[in-house]
Design a protein around this motif. Structure first.
Motif, short mmCIF file in Angstrom:
data_model
loop_
_atom_site.label_atom_id
_atom_site.label_comp_id
_atom_site.label_asym_id
_atom_site.label_seq_id
_atom_site.Cartn_x
_atom_site.Cartn_y
_atom_site.Cartn_z
N HIS A 273 -29.56 -6.22 -32.76
CA HIS A 273 -29.16 -5.88 -31.40
C HIS A 273 -29.74 -6.90 -30.43
N LEU A 443 -25.60 5.74 -33.59
CA LEU A 443 -25.37 5.92 -32.16
C LEU A 443 -26.49 6.75 -31.54
N ASP A 452 -27.91 -0.68 -25.39
CA ASP A 452 -26.45 -0.70 -25.36
C ASP A 452 -25.88 -0.11 -26.65
N GLU A 453 -25.09 0.96 -26.52
CA GLU A 453 -24.59 1.66 -27.69
C GLU A 453 -23.48 0.90 -28.41
N ARG A 454 -22.90 -0.12 -27.77
CA ARG A 454 -21.78 -0.86 -28.36
C ARG A 454 -22.24 -1.95 -29.33
N ARG A 455 -23.50 -2.24 -29.34
CA ARG A 455 -24.03 -3.30 -30.19
C ARG A 455 -25.12 -2.74 -31.10
N GLU A 457 -22.49 -5.00 -33.84
CA GLU A 457 -21.31 -4.66 -34.60
C GLU A 457 -21.68 -4.50 -36.07
#
Length: 538
Positions: A273, A443, A452-455, A457
Motif C-alpha cells: 500500500h 477491506l 485508502d481502501e482502494r489500494r 490492487e
C-alpha cells in the motif's frame, strides 16, 4: 575232407580308432584341472597384446566387454555426480559469502547514514536521566532473572512450538469500525481522550521534547520528532503536540501475532500500500528480545536508536511529513503480553494492534512443520506428528516454561485489558484465506488502519504456506490422539470467544466457532475402521 571245418580269422583291433576319443578325454581333463590358470594366462597375454575384450572380475569369471563398459559408465557417473555436488556446494558457499558481505556493507552504510543524520540534529538537554524515574523498582534485574530472560529468547526463536464485527458508530458521529467497534475518520485517533491514564507521560523529570509551540499543528510535532531517538521522547512528542488529519502516529500499528496465522502474508499485502511503509525486517523482536520484555528501562540506547530510525524508518516518516504509516510484525509480542501490554500501552497509547488467530491444532502443527522444514530442529525431526502435538508443541510444551501463556485466552487478555477496543483488530485465519471472504476481510483491515481502501490492487499473497506442499494428503494419527487434541483446545476456544464478545471485539461468536468445529469434524471423518485418521491443516 568235405566234412572238415573251415577255420575263420578274427579281425585285428586297431588302436588308431581310439585316438580321437582319447584326445578329447585328455583335453577335457586338462581343461578341468588347469582351465583357471590357462584362462588367466591367456587373458594376461591378450591384455599385453592390447586386444582384450574381457577380463577376470576377481572371482574367476570372465567379464564381457559389455559388462566392462557398464561398470566403467557407473564409475564415471558416480565421479561426475560427486564432482557436481562439490561444485554446487562451492557455488552455494560463494553465494553465501557474497550475500553476507553485501548485507554487512548495507548495514555499515545504514549506520553511517544514521550517524550523519544524528550529527546534523540539534543537541537536546536531557536533564535528569528519565530512565531512572521509570519503573525504578524494576530497574535492576538479578543475575537469575537475566539468565532466565536470555533462555526465554533462545527458546522463542526455535519454539516447537487468522467476522464482520459491526458496532455502533464511534464518538462524535464517526463511522463505526466494522471489526473492532471503534471509528476513525483520520489515520490517527485522539488517544488521550479514550485511553485514560495510559496517556500520562512516563517521565516525571525534565521533558526530552523541545518547545515548538510557535509552530502550526503538525509542524511542531514533526520538529519534535526529529530529535526523538528513544521511546520516552516519542511518547512525549505525541502527548504534547497534535497532528493534522492526514498524519499518522509513529509507529501507527503492529501485527503482534500469532505465529503461523498468515501474519507474513498480511504484512506483505499491507506494505504494498502506498500509505504504508515497509519495515526493514518483519520481526525485529525489539520489545521481546532487545528490551527483555521490559521497555524502556531494559532497552539499550543503541538498540532503541536503531529500532526507531533504521527499522521503523523515522527519517522517512519525517520526510513524508507524517503521511506514511510505519509498522512492524513481531509475532512473539502477543505471548509476552503480561509484561509488554501495560508497558507498551503507556509508551504508545495511540498504537493500533492486529491479532490473527488460527485453528489451534493446525497452528501448532504448522509451527512444528516450519521448524523441521526451515531449521531442521524440533520434535518432528525425530517423532511422529501426534506425539509432537501432544507432548512437544505450543499446545502443551509451555507447561514446562511458565513464562509464556499456553492458551489464546491467556495470551490476548492483557492486551484487551490495556488497549482500547477501537485500537485492537481481530482476524480469523480461516476467514482471511477464504477466497469468498478474503476481499471483505482485507477491506476491514484497511478501514481499521484508516488507509485508502482502494489500494493495493490484488489479493492476499501466500507466504510460508506449506500445507499444500508438505504432506498435503494429511498426517496419520490415531483417532483417540486427535480427539484428545480437540478436547485440549476446545475449552480455550470457548474462553477466547467469550472474552472477545464480552469486550465488543466479536459479534458472531457462533460463526467463528463453526469454522473450527467443522475442521475438527472433517478430520475425524477421515478415520477408517482401524481408527487411523488423516489430519489436515486449516
Amino acid at each position: 575232407m568235405l566234412g572238415a571245418q573251415v577255420k575263420t580269422k578274427k579281425p585285428r583291433v586297431s588302436l588308431a580308432r581310439f585316438l580321437p576319443f582319447a584326445a578329447v578325454v585328455i583335453l577335457v581333463t586338462v581343461l578341468y584341472l588347469f582351465g583357471d590358470s590357462l584362462s588367466k594366462s591367456v587373458l594376461e597375454a591378450s591384455s599385453l597384446a592390447g586386444g582384450s575384450s574381457s577380463r577376470n572380475d576377481g572371482s574367476g569369471r570372465l567379464e564381457t566387454a559389455f559388462e566392462m563398459r557398464v561398470k566403467s559408465y557407473k564409475i564415471d557417473t558416480k565421479s561426475a555426480i560427486e564432482a557436481r555436488v562439490r561444485a554446487e556446494k562451492a557455488r552455494e558457499d560463494k553465494d553465501r559469502a557474497e550475500r553476507e558481505a553485501k548485507e554487512k556493507l548495507e548495514i555499515e552504510a545504514e549506520e553511517k547514514r544514521l550517524e550523519d543524520i544524528f550529527a546534523e540534529q540539534p543537541a537536546i538537554d536531557d536533564g535528569v536521566d528519565v530512565y531512572e524515574d521509570v519503573g525504578s523498582a524494576e530497574d535492576n534485574l538479578s543475575a537469575d532473572e537475566e539468565k532466565q530472560g536470555s533462555k526465554r529468547l533462545v527458546d522463542a526463536d526455535y519454539d516447537d512450538y487468522d467476522d464482520y464485527d459491526g458496532d455502533e458508530a464511534g464518538k462524535d458521529g464517526k463511522d463505526g469500525d466494522l471489526n473492532s467497534g471503534g471509528g476513525a475518520t483520520s489515520p490517527h485517533d485522539d488517544y488521550e481522550e479514550d485511553s485514560g491514564t495510559t496517556s500520562t507521560t512516563l517521565a516525571s523529570s525534565t521533558s526530552k521534547v523541545g518547545d515548538f509551540e510557535d509552530l502550526e499543528d503538525g509542524e511542531a510535532f514533526l520538529k519534535a520528532m526529529e530529535g526523538c531517538n528513544d521511546l520516552i521522547c516519542l511518547q512525549e512528542a505525541h502527548a504534547k503536540y497534535t497532528r493534522t488529519e492526514d498524519m499518522f502516529n509513529f509507529p501507527h500499528f503492529m501485527i503482534i501475532g500469532f505465529q503461523k496465522a498468515a501474519t507474513t502474508s498480511l504484512k506483505k499485502y499491507l506494505e504494498e500500500h502506498s500509505q504504508i511503509d515497509k519495515p526493514r525486517v518483519k520481526e525485529p523482536n525489539f520489545f521481546s528480545r532487545d528490551c527483555h520484555e521490559k521497555p524502556p528501562e531494559q532497552c539499550s540506547e543503541k538498540n532503541t536508536t536503531n529500532y526507531i530510525n533504521s527499522i521503523l524508518h523515522k527519517p522517512k516518516y519525517i520526510e513524508q511529513r507524517g503521511r506514511i504509516a510505519c509498522m512492524e510484525a513481531s509475532t512473539h509480542i502477543v505471548r509476552a503480553g503480561h509484561n509488554l501490554a501495560p508497558r507498551m500501552a503507556k509508551l504508545m497509547p495511540w498504537l493500533k494492534i492486529i491479532v490473527q488467530f488460527r485453528e489451534p491444532i493446525s497452528r501448532a502443527a504448522s509451527m512444528l512443520i516450519h521448524n523441521k522444514d526451515v531449521n531442521n530442529v524440533g520434535c518432528l525431526t525425530r517423532s511422529p506428528m501426534a506425539h509432537c502435538l501432544l507432548h512437544h508443541s505450543q499446545l502443551t510444551e509451555m507447561e514446562k516454561n511458565k513464562y509464556e501463556p499456553l492458551t489464546y485466552t491467556e495470551a490476548i487478555q492483557p492486551w484487551i485489558e490495556n488497549f482500547p477496543k477501537d485500537q485492537i483488530h481481530i482476524v480469523q485465519y480461516e476467514t482471511l484465506i477464504d477466497p469468498e471472504q478474503e476481499e471483505s476481510e482485507l477491506l476491514r483491515v484497511k478501514r481499521f488502519l484508516g488507509v485508502d481502501e482502494r489500494r493495493p490492487e490484488g489479493g492476499l499473497p501466500r507466504f510460508n504456506a506449506r500445507r499444500f506442499s508438505i504432506s498435503p494428503e494429511g498426517w496419520k494419527m490415531r483417532k483417540g490422539d486427535y480427539e484428545e487434541l480437540v478436547s485440549l483446545v476446545e475449552p480455550d476456544m470457548e474462553g477466547l470467544l467469550d472474552l472477545l464478545y464480552e469486550h465488543g471485539l466479536l459479534t458472531d461468536r457462533e460463526e467463528w466457532a463453526k469454522q473450527w468445529r467443522n475442521h475438527w469434524k472433517s478430520n475425524l471423518a477421515t478415520c477408517g475402521n482401524d481408527n487411523t485418521c488423516l489430519m489436515s491443516l486449516s
